[in-house]
Each structure stands twice: as C-alpha cells, then as structure tokens.
Design a protein around this motif. Structure first.
Motif, short mmCIF file in Angstrom:
data_model
loop_
_atom_site.label_atom_id
_atom_site.label_comp_id
_atom_site.label_asym_id
_atom_site.label_seq_id
_atom_site.Cartn_x
_atom_site.Cartn_y
_atom_site.Cartn_z
N CYS A 1 -3.10 9.33 7.99
CA CYS A 1 -2.36 10.19 7.08
C CYS A 1 -1.30 9.43 6.26
O CYS A 1 -0.21 9.95 6.01
N VAL A 2 -1.63 8.21 5.85
CA VAL A 2 -0.73 7.45 4.97
C VAL A 2 -0.86 8.04 3.56
O VAL A 2 -1.95 8.44 3.14
N ALA A 3 0.23 8.09 2.81
CA ALA A 3 0.22 8.68 1.46
C ALA A 3 -0.67 7.87 0.52
O ALA A 3 -0.74 6.64 0.63
N PRO A 4 -1.36 8.56 -0.46
CA PRO A 4 -2.34 7.88 -1.33
C PRO A 4 -1.77 6.66 -2.07
O PRO A 4 -2.45 5.63 -2.14
N ALA A 5 -0.57 6.76 -2.61
CA ALA A 5 -0.02 5.62 -3.36
C ALA A 5 0.20 4.42 -2.42
O ALA A 5 -0.04 3.27 -2.80
N GLU A 6 0.64 4.72 -1.23
CA GLU A 6 0.87 3.67 -0.24
C GLU A 6 -0.47 3.07 0.21
O GLU A 6 -0.58 1.86 0.43
N ILE A 7 -1.50 3.92 0.31
CA ILE A 7 -2.83 3.41 0.67
C ILE A 7 -3.28 2.41 -0.39
O ILE A 7 -3.74 1.31 -0.06
N ARG A 8 -3.12 2.76 -1.69
CA ARG A 8 -3.55 1.84 -2.77
C ARG A 8 -2.82 0.52 -2.67
O ARG A 8 -3.40 -0.55 -2.79
N ARG A 9 -1.52 0.60 -2.43
CA ARG A 9 -0.72 -0.63 -2.34
C ARG A 9 -1.21 -1.50 -1.17
O ARG A 9 -1.44 -2.69 -1.32
N ARG A 10 -1.41 -0.86 -0.02
CA ARG A 10 -1.80 -1.63 1.17
C ARG A 10 -3.22 -2.20 1.06
O ARG A 10 -3.50 -3.29 1.54
N VAL A 11 -4.11 -1.41 0.44
CA VAL A 11 -5.49 -1.90 0.28
C VAL A 11 -5.49 -3.16 -0.58
O VAL A 11 -6.11 -4.18 -0.23
#
Ligand code: ATP
Ligand code: MG
Length: 298
Positions: free
Chosen positions: A130-140
């Motif tokens: 349940c990580v936030a979408p913007a944070e997912i993009r950054r981490r990916v």
C-alpha cells in the motif's frame, strides 16, 4: 566438526547498531530427527555484509529463511530460541510484515519474476504494501537504476539475460527499502561476469546507502572481496566466523568442512616452508667480498 573455532571474539563491532539478532536458535523441519540449525547465536550489524558459507546441507538456506519468518512459519517444524529483525520477532510477526523488513533474493531468478514489465515487477510488492503511487514510481526508477537496469522500465522480463533477471529480483527487494537484504546463492546460476556485477551492486549499495546484507554463497573469491564477516556453517552450527582474511585463509579447516577456499589462499598454503632467501654472499661462496671502504686500512 565438533569444536567451534571463533576467530573474532565479538561477532560484531561493539558500537554498531543491531539489525538482526539470533539467540540460541535450534530448528528441525517436520518429520526430521536431526536439527537443520542448532545452537545459533548471531548478530547482524546495521551496514554489515555478512557472508554465509558451508557445505551442502549445512543450513545456509534454512538460516536465510529465519530472517523473514518462513522458517518456521511456512515450513513448520520445531524451533527454540529467538530471531529478531529490526526489533520485530520473526517467529511470531506476520510474514507479510517481515517480508518488507527482510528483502529476499533466491538462487533462481525465474522463480521470482511474475510480471510482464520490469516496472510492474518492481512495483508489485510496493502495491501490496500500500505504498502511494507517486512514491512507487520514485522507488521503481531508483531501484532499477541501482541495479543498472535504468531506462528498461517497459521491457518484458522474459527478454532479459539471467544476470539481468537476478538484478531485477534485487531491484524488487531494494525498492522495499528493507532493513536487511538476504540473498541465498544469488549468483550460482550466473556466468562469472554476471555474478561479478551482482556482487558489485551489493557492495555499492552497502557503501553508498548502508544496505545491510546477508548472503549465502560458495563463491569464495567474491565473498572474500565483498563481505565484512564470514560465518561458516557445518551441520547446522557455526564452525568458523570472523573477517574474511582470517576465515578464508584457514585452508585445512575449510577443506575438512568441504568448503572451497579462495584459490589464492590454497596456493599460498601449499608453498613449502622455506629458509630465508639466500644472500648474494651465500649464493656465491667463492666470490671475495670487497672490503667495506670505511674498514679499509689507511
Ligand atoms: N523442506 C525441508 N524439509 C526437510 N528437511 C529439509 C528441508 N529443507 C532443508 N532440509 C534439511 O535441512 C538441512 C539444512 O539444509 P539447507 O538447505 O538449509 O542447507 P544449505 O546449507 O542451504 O545447503 P545447500 O548448499 O545445498 O544449499 C539439510 O539436512 C537438509 O536436508
Ligand atoms: Mg541452500
């Protein structure tokens, strides 16, 4: 091997922060009489790269699986002792919670990849957490760049080489920003160049971001260069532990345990003990030495 040879009195730097701790761990799989792990006491310091070595069946994989709770929570069996990771009890806390704290990379990269693009593969566990979408993009993006797969977000994992697939599995674990990264023989199916890239990535993440790593491997040379400490397991117990230069130079003990030491250590150990190098005078006993100018009579 009965006697436990402890090369370093303290198994971690006394000032170091604890990342994971194993105390008095003995574990047997279901329907087995001999413990797979017995009497393990081990502390992993934050920022450390700890190498696990040992012969087949020594307990390396079983020990790796205790960090994310799969031993004993998935496998069952009998266990005594304590395992904590980032302060969490790995025996009782949900494995989903532990999976985020202790990222796991296995031997076969194929078995770990389920998605149709690299970015979806790395995002998968983050979405579950349940990580936030913007944070997912950054981490990916950050994780793919960290394993030198930046720019390949839309590529299908099936089109990657074995080494790239293993780096993708490492990216998926890194993206969770785990307290501990556990890798069980991550390079055993890779060619030497791809294996070297994996070790280089782990060393760089450790150096630049303080990643804590536990890695099980038979690759003596790479382990010698990458790890801060080596633990050699035998029949489920700790047989040797200490800095790589000390542990991996104990060629006779390692060979008795069926652990391959680095080739250089083996070569050095086979050099016959020699007298000190002959001096020029002793090599040419009949040659008369010129008298020292200072001693020359005036
Ligand atoms: N699922 C299982 N059920 C029963 N016994 C198991 C299971 N997995 C491992 N074992 C046993 O536990 C012991 C330790 O095995 P483990 O796989 O941890 O060793 P290892 O050091 O990882 O060996 P390898 O170098 O072959 O990977 C062995 O005796 C093995 O047969
Ligand atoms: Mg194993």
């Amino acid at each position: 091997m009965e006697a436990v040879l402890r090369l370093a009195e303290d198994d971690m730097d006394l000032g170091a922060e604890v990342c994971a701790r194993i105390e008095g761990l003995t574990y047997s799989y279901p329907n087995t009489s001999r413990p797979a792990l017995r009497g393990i006491d081990l502390t992993v310091a934050r920022g450390e790269i700890l190498g696990l070595m040992g012969p087949t069946g020594a307990g390396k994989s079983s020990l790796c699986l205790t960090f994310n709770g799969l031993v004993p929570q998935l496998h069952g069996g009998r266990m005594s002792g304590r395992v904590t990771v980032a302060g969490l009890d790995a025996v009782t806390r949900p494995t989903a919670e532990l999976a985020v704290r202790a990222g796991m990379v296995l031997e076969d990269p194929e078995s770990q990849i389920t998605s149709t693009t690299l970015e979806a593969e790395v995002a998968f566990a983050l979405e579950n957490a349940c990580v936030a979408p913007a944070e997912i993009r950054r981490r990916v993006d950050a994780a793919l760049a960290a394993v030198d797969l930046g720019g390949l977000q839309k590529k299908h994992p099936a089109n990657l080489s074995g080494g790239q697939k293993q780096r993708l599995a490492i990216a998926a674990a890194l993206a969770l920003e785990p307290d501990l990264m556990v890798l069980d023989e991550p390079t055993s199916q890779l060619d030497p160049q791809a294996a070297a890239e994996v070790y280089a990535i782990l060393a760089r993440e450790n150096r630049e971001r303080g990643l804590t790593v536990v890695i099980a491997s038979h690759a003596a040379e790479e382990m010698a260069e990458t790890c801060h400490r080596i633990v050699v397991l035998d029949e489920g117990g700790i047989a040797l532990q200490g800095p790589p230069a000390q542990v991996l130079s104990r060629v006779a003990e390692l060979e008795a345990l069926a652990v391959r030491p680095p080739d250089i250590a083996r070569s050095l150990s086979r050099l016959a003990p020699r007298r000190s190098a002959p001096t020029p005078a002793s090599r040419f006993p009949n040659r008369r030495r010129a008298p020292c100018p200072k001693a020359r009579p005036r």
